[in-house]
Design an enzyme around this catalytic site. Sequence first.
Site, short mmCIF file in Angstrom:
data_model
loop_
_atom_site.label_atom_id
_atom_site.label_comp_id
_atom_site.label_asym_id
_atom_site.label_seq_id
_atom_site.Cartn_x
_atom_site.Cartn_y
_atom_site.Cartn_z
N GLU A 107 -11.65 -3.87 -2.82
CA GLU A 107 -10.70 -2.82 -3.24
C GLU A 107 -10.51 -2.83 -4.76
OE1 GLU A 107 -7.17 -3.54 -0.82
OE2 GLU A 107 -8.51 -4.53 0.60
N HIS A 144 -10.09 1.72 0.79
CA HIS A 144 -9.98 0.52 1.63
C HIS A 144 -11.10 0.45 2.67
CE1 HIS A 144 -8.05 -2.86 3.51
NE2 HIS A 144 -6.95 -2.71 2.80
N HIS A 147 0.80 -1.24 0.00
CA HIS A 147 0.00 0.00 0.00
C HIS A 147 0.83 1.28 0.00
CE1 HIS A 147 -3.35 -2.56 0.32
NE2 HIS A 147 -3.57 -2.55 1.62
C1 G6D Z 1 -3.15 -7.28 5.28
O1 G6D Z 1 -2.77 -8.72 3.40
C2 G6D Z 1 -3.68 -7.78 3.96
C3 G6D Z 1 -3.88 -6.63 3.00
O2 G6D Z 1 -4.45 -7.11 1.79
C4 G6D Z 1 -4.81 -5.59 3.64
O3 G6D Z 1 -4.98 -4.52 2.75
C5 G6D Z 1 -4.19 -5.13 4.95
O4 G6D Z 1 -3.96 -6.22 5.81
C6 G6D Z 1 -5.12 -4.13 5.66
O5 G6D Z 1 -1.85 -6.81 5.08
#
Ligand code: G6D
Length: 325
Positions: free
Chosen positions: A290, A169, A96
């Site tokens: 997402e 998100h 991210h």
């Molecule tokens: C964890 O693997 C998940 C991600 O896909 C998610 O966006 C995040 O938590 C909030 O890392």
Amino acid sequence: MELTTIVLQTPKGLRAEITNYGATLMRLQVLDKHGNLVDVVAGLPEAKDYESPLYQKQQFYLGATVGRYAGRISHGGFELEGTFFEITHKDGVQLHGGVSSLDKQLWKVDSVADGSSPSVLFSTTSEAGHNGFPGNLKVFAKYELIDTELRITYTATTDAPTVLNLTNHAYFNLNGKGSVEGHQLQVKAPHILEVDERLVPTGRLVAVVETPYDYQKMTHLTFDGHYGLDTPFVLTGPSPQATLFSEATGIVMEVRTNQPAMVLFTPQDFGIMQVRDKAGFKRFPAICLECQNFPDAPNQPQFPSAVLRPGAKYMNEISFVFSTK
Ligand code: G6D
């Protein structure tokens, strides 16, 4: 810039609270089949709570605008036009956009429009080199309510070639409590992206038929003996590309997007985060849908390109359209 919260509401009962901290959707309320308001997005009580170290340590991105690159990038970076750009990462993987990214910036409130389709436009910048990404980026996030539709539009421009993949998100629960087990879900995706143990795509598409990922028809969400979803679905048309429904409230949420993928994520719990009405939630309290490009596209030439060049405009349009039945 001051921390602020913008409230948008339509005569059809749709109500949103958005803070400029991370251009984050804090709350979304819709009317259920009985005419009662239901909180369908999990969030923290106050905007200031998103700045708390307790929340930030969790890396949950509750309702946040995520980027510069939503999902994961491997290899510790990517090659672009003959140059390797090393990005911030942990053991070669960045999630991210890196630890201190767009979701933790205070965005400018450019405009707020009232009227029958109220909206708010946020903007922010990300300097060349931010977490290793090239190009000075100007990013806009527009939240608009149209009757019973929440429309989120991300746009961006750059002064040098870069890669970009934004998303929202939000964590949905159409009952506003309990678990999303028992919700019904359809995703128009005959394939998912195979991921490795680091949740990085291997490059292979896997057919969902006869797997727990087959949501091509409306299917009850159940996670018996499975840790839940954290999976990139490869979308086909026509829109809506996904539909979520809860019998209990009669709320239907159609998801429409111009993006080629949707990462579905169902956390087993909210961890130590003090979301509103936390006591009312159970295991698998929410689901994220997402809408985005493929994760790790900068390292997978066969994936849709995530390259943004000067003169071009990035646009990610995501609509959540609510009704009841
Ligand atoms: C964890 O693997 C998940 C991600 O896909 C998610 O966006 C995040 O938590 C909030 O890392």
